[in-house]
Design a protein around this motif. Structure first.
Motif, PDB file in Angstrom:
ATOM      1  N   THR A 146      92.659  52.011  40.183  1.00 25.35           N
ATOM      2  CA  THR A 146      93.931  52.541  40.681  1.00 25.35           C
ATOM      3  C   THR A 146      93.806  53.020  42.134  1.00 25.35           C
ATOM      4  OG1 THR A 146      93.319  54.594  39.570  1.00 25.35           O
ATOM      5  CG2 THR A 146      94.916  53.187  38.457  1.00 25.35           C
ATOM      6  N   ARG A 147      92.593  53.428  42.507  1.00 29.43           N
ATOM      7  CA  ARG A 147      92.350  53.892  43.890  1.00 29.43           C
ATOM      8  C   ARG A 147      91.002  53.364  44.335  1.00 29.43           C
ATOM      9  NH1 ARG A 147      95.664  59.389  44.566  1.00 29.43           N
ATOM     10  NH2 ARG A 147      96.865  59.213  42.655  1.00 29.43           N
ATOM     11  N   ALA A 148      90.861  53.097  45.639  1.00 26.49           N
ATOM     12  CA  ALA A 148      89.611  52.493  46.101  1.00 26.49           C
ATOM     13  C   ALA A 148      89.331  52.812  47.562  1.00 26.49           C
ATOM     14  CB  ALA A 148      89.663  50.980  45.909  1.00 26.49           C
ATOM     15  N   LEU A 149      88.040  52.763  47.897  1.00 32.28           N
ATOM     16  CA  LEU A 149      87.573  52.839  49.286  1.00 32.28           C
ATOM     17  C   LEU A 149      87.022  51.476  49.643  1.00 32.28           C
ATOM     18  CD1 LEU A 149      87.747  55.916  48.766  1.00 32.28           C
ATOM     19  CD2 LEU A 149      85.718  56.142  50.173  1.00 32.28           C
ATOM     20  N   VAL A 150      87.644  50.838  50.635  1.00 30.96           N
ATOM     21  CA  VAL A 150      87.420  49.416  50.875  1.00 30.96           C
ATOM     22  C   VAL A 150      86.869  49.182  52.280  1.00 30.96           C
ATOM     23  CG1 VAL A 150      88.555  47.163  50.876  1.00 30.96           C
ATOM     24  CG2 VAL A 150      89.405  48.964  49.363  1.00 30.96           C
ATOM     25  N   PHE A 151      85.792  48.399  52.376  1.00 34.34           N
ATOM     26  CA  PHE A 151      85.324  47.899  53.668  1.00 34.34           C
ATOM     27  C   PHE A 151      86.079  46.602  53.975  1.00 34.34           C
ATOM     28  CE2 PHE A 151      80.926  49.570  54.945  1.00 34.34           C
ATOM     29  CZ  PHE A 151      81.009  50.729  54.188  1.00 34.34           C
ATOM     30  N   ALA A 152      86.485  46.427  55.242  1.00 35.12           N
ATOM     31  CA  ALA A 152      87.028  45.137  55.692  1.00 35.12           C
ATOM     32  C   ALA A 152      85.945  44.471  56.544  1.00 35.12           C
ATOM     33  CB  ALA A 152      88.329  45.358  56.458  1.00 35.12           C
ATOM     34  N   THR A 153      86.284  44.004  57.737  1.00 32.65           N
ATOM     35  CA  THR A 153      85.288  43.428  58.657  1.00 32.65           C
ATOM     36  C   THR A 153      85.506  44.064  60.034  1.00 32.65           C
ATOM     37  OG1 THR A 153      86.786  41.678  59.372  1.00 32.65           O
ATOM     38  CG2 THR A 153      85.344  41.183  57.487  1.00 32.65           C
ATOM     39  N   ILE A 154      84.834  43.530  61.054  1.00 32.74           N
ATOM     40  CA  ILE A 154      85.008  44.054  62.411  1.00 32.74           C
ATOM     41  C   ILE A 154      86.375  43.686  63.007  1.00 32.74           C
ATOM     42  CG2 ILE A 154      82.529  44.008  62.933  1.00 32.74           C
ATOM     43  CD1 ILE A 154      83.040  41.441  64.589  1.00 32.74           C
ATOM     44  N   HIS A 155      87.145  42.826  62.338  1.00 31.60           N
ATOM     45  CA  HIS A 155      88.368  42.274  62.948  1.00 31.60           C
ATOM     46  C   HIS A 155      89.576  43.167  62.692  1.00 31.60           C
ATOM     47  CE1 HIS A 155      85.629  38.944  61.595  1.00 31.60           C
ATOM     48  NE2 HIS A 155      85.667  38.731  62.900  1.00 31.60           N
ATOM     49  N   PRO A 156      90.143  43.773  63.749  1.00 33.44           N
ATOM     50  CA  PRO A 156      91.257  44.717  63.536  1.00 33.44           C
ATOM     51  C   PRO A 156      92.492  44.060  62.937  1.00 33.44           C
ATOM     52  CG  PRO A 156      90.432  44.850  65.808  1.00 33.44           C
ATOM     53  CD  PRO A 156      89.751  43.694  65.164  1.00 33.44           C
ATOM     54  N   GLN A 157      92.808  42.841  63.406  1.00 30.31           N
ATOM     55  CA  GLN A 157      94.038  42.199  62.930  1.00 30.31           C
ATOM     56  C   GLN A 157      93.961  41.911  61.438  1.00 30.31           C
ATOM     57  OE1 GLN A 157      94.779  38.642  65.170  1.00 30.31           O
ATOM     58  NE2 GLN A 157      96.898  38.518  64.466  1.00 30.31           N
ATOM     59  N   ALA A 158      92.835  41.368  61.001  1.00 29.88           N
ATOM     60  CA  ALA A 158      92.678  41.050  59.577  1.00 29.88           C
ATOM     61  C   ALA A 158      92.621  42.336  58.749  1.00 29.88           C
ATOM     62  CB  ALA A 158      91.416  40.221  59.366  1.00 29.88           C
ATOM     63  N   THR A 159      92.050  43.394  59.322  1.00 28.44           N
ATOM     64  CA  THR A 159      91.971  44.664  58.592  1.00 28.44           C
ATOM     65  C   THR A 159      93.366  45.229  58.372  1.00 28.44           C
ATOM     66  OG1 THR A 159      89.803  45.060  59.578  1.00 28.44           O
ATOM     67  CG2 THR A 159      90.903  46.947  58.572  1.00 28.44           C
ATOM     68  N   THR A 160      94.204  45.134  59.392  1.00 36.41           N
ATOM     69  CA  THR A 160      95.589  45.609  59.244  1.00 36.41           C
ATOM     70  C   THR A 160      96.335  44.758  58.220  1.00 36.41           C
ATOM     71  OG1 THR A 160      95.534  46.428  61.495  1.00 36.41           O
ATOM     72  CG2 THR A 160      97.711  46.135  60.510  1.00 36.41           C
ATOM     73  N   LEU A 161      96.087  43.451  58.229  1.00 36.90           N
ATOM     74  CA  LEU A 161      96.698  42.583  57.210  1.00 36.90           C
ATOM     75  C   LEU A 161      96.257  43.016  55.805  1.00 36.90           C
ATOM     76  CD1 LEU A 161      98.172  39.963  56.249  1.00 36.90           C
ATOM     77  CD2 LEU A 161      95.943  38.825  56.451  1.00 36.90           C
ATOM     78  N   LEU A 162      94.968  43.300  55.651  1.00 33.17           N
ATOM     79  CA  LEU A 162      94.471  43.776  54.343  1.00 33.17           C
ATOM     80  C   LEU A 162      95.194  45.050  53.923  1.00 33.17           C
ATOM     81  CD1 LEU A 162      92.441  43.753  51.965  1.00 33.17           C
ATOM     82  CD2 LEU A 162      90.814  44.938  53.467  1.00 33.17           C
ATOM     83  N   MET A 163      95.416  45.944  54.882  1.00 31.02           N
ATOM     84  CA  MET A 163      96.125  47.200  54.570  1.00 31.02           C
ATOM     85  C   MET A 163      97.561  46.908  54.122  1.00 31.02           C
ATOM     86  SD  MET A 163      94.554  49.562  57.632  1.00 31.02           S
ATOM     87  CE  MET A 163      94.863  51.213  57.020  1.00 31.02           C
ATOM     88  N   GLU A 164      98.209  45.969  54.781  1.00 29.71           N
ATOM     89  CA  GLU A 164      99.586  45.605  54.374  1.00 29.71           C
ATOM     90  C   GLU A 164      99.592  45.063  52.951  1.00 29.71           C
ATOM     91  OE1 GLU A 164     100.663  42.737  57.348  1.00 29.71           O
ATOM     92  OE2 GLU A 164     100.915  44.260  58.922  1.00 29.71           O
ATOM     93  N   LEU A 165      98.628  44.194  52.659  1.00 24.35           N
ATOM     94  CA  LEU A 165      98.582  43.581  51.320  1.00 24.35           C
ATOM     95  C   LEU A 165      98.285  44.637  50.246  1.00 24.35           C
ATOM     96  CD1 LEU A 165      96.567  40.370  52.279  1.00 24.35           C
ATOM     97  CD2 LEU A 165      98.932  40.417  51.445  1.00 24.35           C
TER      98      LEU A 165
END
Ligand code: GUN
Ligand code: FE
Length: 423
Positions: A121-140
């Motif tokens: 239900t809740r999580a702490l998530v690593f993305a990558t060094i890429h800001p644009q893709a990280t923001t996309l992950l946050m939107e999703l």
């Protein structure tokens, strides 16, 4: 709808040692908060809409303290390697692909949908060094209804050119801009500072990240004392640090007056443990990851006795499974092997302890989360265990234990996060 009652066979933790169960129990949620578990609908709440799940199990949502979204697509690969070879051979080439927006959409889209359906239900998530893709992950992730902290990863040394930020200044500039863009943009998804680990972050980068932490009051997540090769490398890279955790602490990146999560802590010595305790750092115990990469097994029941903050995590994709129910059974299994083969002085985890780690232990990072208590936030899973054959009726706690060991995402028939039903 934030005012309702759900009924079923309710189970949650009273303490790390003790579970409680209430058959035909009612959980009252009003004004978005849990009002407790009752044997019948309490007076004053009779008018609330009721969803009756009958015999089904209702348990708190699971909080995953550490996992890597870009690695989801690689689960189950390279599990015959140790950490540093696995990173170089499998993980860094995969993470580099997230620079491509089309690939990011496909990879993160699959991850977000799988996490929505999972017990988490809740999580702490690593993305990558890429800001644009990280923001996309946050939107999703925001669109799933889950509650997540997401980190744009920082790495400016000791990694392939294709996955390296060009200088500490470039990394810090990108991170600050991403923080400014995302810190107030979402209601459920927040940014978290994410230096990958000491080997991939220069001192100048760590210094700047400590400054960003103090400027924006954001939490921090990273890796600590996971693997022998990694630990030896950190000793070479940071000769001035008294121990691995000190290499973060020197730059103000080890919690204290803010939330900090360190994944693994398999091989932390006494001084390091004492520092983690002083700073209130959360240890994200990732049992399947520690098996898959042959990292070792953290003495978790000892950490609990020492008063350390410990939660449970999948560490996908070093952990091959996204399911926190599996993480519970893995935590018990590895603790038993450790006890039998390595160190009889540290007892294995009990089922109530491992369940507590996944709910309250991890949940406390997010506030009053992880049990059905008066005034706490309401996250829940409804489990249908009727496909888990047994020739006679079982008591609720035995049913739960079997649902954890034998169940899968198909057993989850409803999921609530912060008093909203996701499915
Ligand atoms: N240490 C640094 N990066 C990683 C990672 O991606 N996974 C794990 N398990 N450990 C790490
Ligand atoms: Fe990790």
């Amino acid at each position: 709808m934030k005012d309702f009652i759900i009924m079923g066979c309710v189970i949650d933790s009273l303490s790390p040692q003790k579970l409680r169960s209430v058959e035909k129990g009612c959980i009252v949620v009003s004004q978005g908060l849990c009002r407790g578990v009752f044997r019948e609908i309490p007076s004053g709440f009779e008018a609330l809409p009721v969803t009756d799940f009958g015999e089904k199990l209702i348990i708190p949502g699971m909080c995953d303290l550490h996992l890597h979204a870009p690695q989801f697509a690689l689960r189950g690969l390279g599990m015959d390697m140790e950490l540093l070879d696995w990173l170089n051979t499998y993980i860094f080439p995969e993470e580099a692909k997230l620079q491509d927006p089309d690939y990011a959409k496909r990879s993160y889209g699959g991850f977000a949908e799988a996490l929505r359906r999972s017990p988490t239900t809740r999580a702490l998530v690593f993305a990558t060094i890429h800001p644009q893709a990280t923001t996309l992950l946050m939107e999703l992730l925001e669109a799933t209804g889950l509650i997540c902290f997401v980190g744009k990863v920082n790495m400016d040394r000791n990694c392939p050119e294709y996955l390296r930020e060009q200088s500490p200044e470039a990394s810090l500039r990108a991170t600050e801009q991403w923080l400014l863009e995302t810190r107030e943009r979402f209601s459920r998804t927040k940014p978290i500072l994410t230096p990958r680990f000491i080997p991939s972050c220069s001192d100048a980068l760590l210094q700047g990240l400590g400054e960003l932490q103090r400027k924006y009051h954001v939490p921090v997540q990273s890796h600590l004392s996971e693997n022998y090769g990694e630990i030896a490398w950190v000793r070479e890279l940071s000769p001035a640090a008294a121990f691995y955790a000190d290499a973060y602490d020197r730059f103000g990146l080890l919690g204290g007056d803010y939330n900090c999560v360190m994944a693994h802590c398999v091989h932390s010595g006494e001084e390091e443990l004492e520092r983690l305790r002083q700073r209130g750092v959360y240890i994200a115990h990732s049992p399947e990851s520690n098996m898959n990469l042959a990292s070792g097994v953290a003495p978790v029941s000892r950490y609990l006795d020492l008063g350390l903050r410990v939660g449970l995590a999948t560490d996908v994709a070093a952990g091959s499974h996204l399911s926190m129910l599996r993480a519970i059974s893995h935590a018990i299994q590895v603790s038993k092997l450790r006890w039998r083969l390595l160190d009889p002085s540290v007892p294995p985890l009990s089922f109530p302890q491992a369940f507590w780690l996944a709910t309250l232990g991890s949940g406390s990072f997010f506030g009053r989360v992880g049990a059905f208590r008066e005034g706490w936030e309401f996250d829940a899973l409804v489990l249908d265990d009727s496909n888990l054959f047994h020739p006679q009726p079982l008591d609720p706690l035995s049913r739960l234990e079997r649902a954890v060991y034998l169940g899968d995402d198909g057993n989850i028939v409803a999921k609530y996060v912060n008093a909203e039903r996701l499915f």
